[in-house]
Design a protein around this motif. Sequence first.
Motif, PDB file in Angstrom:
ATOM      1  N   SER A  13      -1.168  -4.428   5.967  1.00  9.08           N
ATOM      2  CA  SER A  13      -1.305  -3.626   7.189  1.00  9.08           C
ATOM      3  C   SER A  13       0.007  -2.959   7.581  1.00  9.08           C
ATOM      4  O   SER A  13       0.007  -1.918   8.263  1.00  9.08           O
ATOM      5  CB  SER A  13      -1.807  -4.495   8.341  1.00  9.08           C
ATOM      6  OG  SER A  13      -0.868  -5.524   8.641  1.00  9.08           O
ATOM      7  N   GLY A  14       1.130  -3.503   7.150  1.00  6.57           N
ATOM      8  CA  GLY A  14       2.419  -2.885   7.453  1.00  6.57           C
ATOM      9  C   GLY A  14       2.570  -1.492   6.880  1.00  6.57           C
ATOM     10  O   GLY A  14       3.406  -0.712   7.355  1.00  6.57           O
ATOM     11  N   GLU A  15       1.772  -1.153   5.872  1.00  5.62           N
ATOM     12  CA  GLU A  15       1.821   0.207   5.311  1.00  5.62           C
ATOM     13  C   GLU A  15       1.437   1.260   6.346  1.00  5.62           C
ATOM     14  O   GLU A  15       1.817   2.428   6.239  1.00  5.62           O
ATOM     15  CB  GLU A  15       0.893   0.313   4.099  1.00  5.62           C
ATOM     16  CG  GLU A  15       1.393  -0.409   2.862  1.00  5.62           C
ATOM     17  CD  GLU A  15       2.610   0.266   2.251  1.00  5.62           C
ATOM     18  OE1 GLU A  15       2.846   1.451   2.546  1.00  5.62           O
ATOM     19  OE2 GLU A  15       3.332  -0.399   1.496  1.00  5.62           O
ATOM     20  N   LEU A  16       0.660   0.850   7.358  1.00  4.89           N
ATOM     21  CA  LEU A  16       0.238   1.801   8.392  1.00  4.89           C
ATOM     22  C   LEU A  16       1.406   2.228   9.287  1.00  4.89           C
ATOM     23  O   LEU A  16       1.279   3.200  10.041  1.00  4.89           O
ATOM     24  CB  LEU A  16      -0.877   1.195   9.240  1.00  4.89           C
ATOM     25  CG  LEU A  16      -2.160   0.818   8.483  1.00  4.89           C
ATOM     26  CD1 LEU A  16      -3.156   0.143   9.414  1.00  4.89           C
ATOM     27  CD2 LEU A  16      -2.789   2.053   7.836  1.00  4.89           C
ATOM     28  N   LEU A  17       2.523   1.510   9.208  1.00  6.21           N
ATOM     29  CA  LEU A  17       3.694   1.847  10.011  1.00  6.21           C
ATOM     30  C   LEU A  17       4.664   2.768   9.276  1.00  6.21           C
ATOM     31  O   LEU A  17       5.671   3.190   9.843  1.00  6.21           O
ATOM     32  CB  LEU A  17       4.438   0.566  10.409  1.00  6.21           C
ATOM     33  CG  LEU A  17       3.635  -0.494  11.165  1.00  6.21           C
ATOM     34  CD1 LEU A  17       4.515  -1.695  11.475  1.00  6.21           C
ATOM     35  CD2 LEU A  17       3.036   0.073  12.438  1.00  6.21           C
ATOM     36  N   ILE A  18       4.354   3.074   8.025  1.00 11.10           N
ATOM     37  CA  ILE A  18       5.249   3.879   7.197  1.00 11.10           C
ATOM     38  C   ILE A  18       4.718   5.317   7.114  1.00 11.10           C
ATOM     39  O   ILE A  18       3.578   5.549   6.706  1.00 11.10           O
ATOM     40  CB  ILE A  18       5.361   3.282   5.784  1.00 11.10           C
ATOM     41  CG1 ILE A  18       5.898   1.840   5.868  1.00 11.10           C
ATOM     42  CG2 ILE A  18       6.252   4.145   4.906  1.00 11.10           C
ATOM     43  CD1 ILE A  18       5.863   1.111   4.547  1.00 11.10           C
ATOM     44  N   ALA A  19       5.535   6.266   7.507  1.00 10.65           N
ATOM     45  CA  ALA A  19       5.125   7.675   7.468  1.00 10.65           C
ATOM     46  C   ALA A  19       4.967   8.138   6.027  1.00 10.65           C
ATOM     47  O   ALA A  19       5.825   7.873   5.184  1.00 10.65           O
ATOM     48  CB  ALA A  19       6.140   8.542   8.192  1.00 10.65           C
ATOM     49  N   LYS A  20       3.865   8.817   5.780  1.00 14.83           N
ATOM     50  CA  LYS A  20       3.612   9.405   4.463  1.00 14.83           C
ATOM     51  C   LYS A  20       3.028  10.794   4.690  1.00 14.83           C
ATOM     52  O   LYS A  20       2.480  11.080   5.762  1.00 14.83           O
ATOM     53  CB  LYS A  20       2.619   8.543   3.683  1.00 14.83           C
ATOM     54  CG  LYS A  20       2.972   7.049   3.629  1.00 14.83           C
ATOM     55  CD  LYS A  20       1.897   6.258   2.897  1.00 14.83           C
ATOM     56  CE  LYS A  20       2.128   4.767   3.049  1.00 14.83           C
ATOM     57  NZ  LYS A  20       1.686   4.257   4.356  1.00 14.83           N
ATOM     58  N   PRO A  21       3.114  11.663   3.710  1.00 17.99           N
ATOM     59  CA  PRO A  21       2.488  12.983   3.860  1.00 17.99           C
ATOM     60  C   PRO A  21       1.007  12.843   4.218  1.00 17.99           C
ATOM     61  O   PRO A  21       0.298  12.010   3.642  1.00 17.99           O
ATOM     62  CB  PRO A  21       2.680  13.625   2.492  1.00 17.99           C
ATOM     63  CG  PRO A  21       3.886  12.952   1.930  1.00 17.99           C
ATOM     64  CD  PRO A  21       3.826  11.531   2.414  1.00 17.99           C
ATOM     65  N   ALA A  22       0.578  13.637   5.181  1.00 20.76           N
ATOM     66  CA  ALA A  22      -0.782  13.491   5.708  1.00 20.76           C
ATOM     67  C   ALA A  22      -1.792  14.228   4.819  1.00 20.76           C
ATOM     68  O   ALA A  22      -2.383  15.236   5.196  1.00 20.76           O
ATOM     69  CB  ALA A  22      -0.850  14.010   7.135  1.00 20.76           C
ATOM     70  N   TYR A  23      -1.987  13.699   3.615  1.00 22.37           N
ATOM     71  CA  TYR A  23      -3.034  14.217   2.749  1.00 22.37           C
ATOM     72  C   TYR A  23      -3.596  13.057   1.946  1.00 22.37           C
ATOM     73  O   TYR A  23      -2.992  11.982   1.839  1.00 22.37           O
ATOM     74  CB  TYR A  23      -2.512  15.326   1.831  1.00 22.37           C
ATOM     75  CG  TYR A  23      -1.350  14.934   0.937  1.00 22.37           C
ATOM     76  CD1 TYR A  23      -1.551  14.169  -0.220  1.00 22.37           C
ATOM     77  CD2 TYR A  23      -0.055  15.331   1.243  1.00 22.37           C
ATOM     78  CE1 TYR A  23      -0.486  13.808  -1.041  1.00 22.37           C
ATOM     79  CE2 TYR A  23       1.004  14.977   0.435  1.00 22.37           C
ATOM     80  CZ  TYR A  23       0.785  14.211  -0.706  1.00 22.37           C
ATOM     81  OH  TYR A  23       1.838  13.855  -1.505  1.00 22.37           O
ATOM     82  N   ILE A  24      -4.763  13.261   1.364  1.00 23.35           N
ATOM     83  CA  ILE A  24      -5.462  12.204   0.633  1.00 23.35           C
ATOM     84  C   ILE A  24      -4.785  11.990  -0.716  1.00 23.35           C
ATOM     85  O   ILE A  24      -4.639  12.938  -1.498  1.00 23.35           O
ATOM     86  CB  ILE A  24      -6.939  12.577   0.428  1.00 23.35           C
ATOM     87  CG1 ILE A  24      -7.596  12.881   1.778  1.00 23.35           C
ATOM     88  CG2 ILE A  24      -7.700  11.474  -0.300  1.00 23.35           C
ATOM     89  CD1 ILE A  24      -8.859  13.690   1.665  1.00 23.35           C
ATOM     90  N   PRO A  25      -4.364  10.759  -1.027  1.00 23.49           N
ATOM     91  CA  PRO A  25      -3.650  10.514  -2.287  1.00 23.49           C
ATOM     92  C   PRO A  25      -4.600  10.244  -3.460  1.00 23.49           C
ATOM     93  O   PRO A  25      -5.741   9.836  -3.265  1.00 23.49           O
ATOM     94  CB  PRO A  25      -2.848   9.256  -1.962  1.00 23.49           C
ATOM     95  CG  PRO A  25      -3.741   8.508  -1.020  1.00 23.49           C
ATOM     96  CD  PRO A  25      -4.426   9.556  -0.196  1.00 23.49           C
ATOM     97  N   PHE A  26      -4.110  10.454  -4.653  1.00 21.29           N
ATOM     98  CA  PHE A  26      -4.868  10.084  -5.849  1.00 21.29           C
ATOM     99  C   PHE A  26      -4.488   8.678  -6.341  1.00 21.29           C
ATOM    100  O   PHE A  26      -5.166   8.115  -7.181  1.00 21.29           O
ATOM    101  CB  PHE A  26      -4.630  11.110  -6.964  1.00 21.29           C
ATOM    102  CG  PHE A  26      -5.417  12.362  -6.787  1.00 21.29           C
ATOM    103  CD1 PHE A  26      -6.707  12.472  -7.283  1.00 21.29           C
ATOM    104  CD2 PHE A  26      -4.888  13.441  -6.095  1.00 21.29           C
ATOM    105  CE1 PHE A  26      -7.442  13.627  -7.118  1.00 21.29           C
ATOM    106  CE2 PHE A  26      -5.628  14.604  -5.917  1.00 21.29           C
ATOM    107  CZ  PHE A  26      -6.914  14.700  -6.428  1.00 21.29           C
TER     108      PHE A  26
END
Length: 529
Positions: free
Chosen positions: A31-44
């Motif tokens: 769940s900690g991954e939800l606190l990390i900013a990532k580009p807002a697009y669907i990943p492969f």
Amino acid sequence: MKEIWKDTELCVEKELILPICVKDSHNVENSGELLIAKPAYIPFTTDGVAIFTGKGSYVILDFGKELCGGVRFITRAVEDIYAKVRITLGESLTEACSDIGFKNATNHHAPRDFEANIINMSDLPLGQSGFRFARIELLTETPMTVRNIYAVNTLPVFPRQGYLKSEDALLNQVMDTAAYTLKLCCQNGQIWDGIKRDRLIWSGDLNPEILTCLYLFGDNPNIPNALSALRESTPADKWMNNIPSYSAWWVMNLCDYCRFTGNDGFYRENRDYAATIMKRINSFVAEDGSFDFNEDPEKCMIYFLDWPTHRKPDAQVGTAAMLMYTAQKMLEMEDNADCREICRKLQPWLKADAIHKQVRAFQILAGRREPGDAEFLEKDGAAGMSTFMAYYILKADAIAGGTKMIDMTKAYFGAMLLRGATTFWEDFHMDWLEGSGRIDEFPAPGQKDIHGDFGAFCYQGLRHSFCHGWASGVLAFLYEYLLGVKMLPGGEYQVEPYDMGVQQVEGVVPVPAGMLKVLLQNGKITEEI
């Protein structure tokens, strides 16, 4: 995360907000991954994702501040094409974890508790409310892999122009919070009273909102839009918002807006409607000053200044003083026989007994000058203050020669900040502090829930709005008396600070002539445009 999308028609822009804290059930992985900013697009790829492993798994997200909007799921995979989730938004941690009906939790005006389908490999914005916290629970057995869950915050597209800063850190925090409160309520080309419950335009509530809006943003379309919307939805022979005094508030709003901006054209467009309102009010006032709006008691609130004084013995006193103050505002714009008669006939009410500070405040604003008025307003400090009436109480205290306006401001609004507020609330009383906790914590055993256990009238419990535009009026007061910038008819201004014991204040005010910069330092005033 700054991903801005602008809607020019509705005068808003949207930004993505990353949560600052997450609590989860045992069956959510990473769940900690939800606190990390990532580009807002669907990943492969499946790197950097949180996994809801089955029915009942949930997370509780804290986005760090009050927001207006919803949540946006960036989903990598759902095994059975879609999964069903329950999304519960809250202005407090308690509200985000409460069912409809618990402590008056509601979906009134904006859905804050609802179910939605999350689709495989999708980018979905969902929901529309005022909130800081979100609880996301998986309702189906289907596992769900999520890259991020952002909040989508909606803000007015026009930039902030006015600024105010002092040497006092707490006072600065109060001013910044008041500004953010009003900014969030500038939505869809209007000025809402609240962003969760009360996404409406209330004429009386609009007055401190308009004043703060003008000091922050200058002339902007949301103000005339709101005034026009109220006029267009209210025939001249009906009371605005079904409240007689709210028709008078509309006239005050018109005068305040046009005085500040010098927008004579808008005043001329609306002056006949305003005059009709004042003529109708005058028709209810007898020669001896008595008045009764009791023509349809089931549909109109006869004497209404604000909720804390509603149906109290001095409600009529406060209403009379407010009507007189409105008439005086219109007389500043132009001569009007009905306004002159209202001021003459209602004069006796200025010496009537008052119980509440806001009632005495309006008597002072309308012309009362009696010994002991400042002491009345300052008795017990911030006790008896209200978020709606703060502007009028503090302004009246200055007019009466008071000395405790800054102390009252810091005590009252600082108390909300102490409880975790990031915007100011629909209502607050100092005695709520006793035995209560913060809005970003669950109440400890035996502790009061400051959101769910307090409130009255239409704002009981979790229905209570924690971002209410009228609560921003304290900032307008500080612009007018701490910085000293007061607007005059025709868009003119004067700089005349009131000595409140703050040695250094600097500010910028958008006035018709340009950006007015004022510096107050050790009693010396410097100003330039």
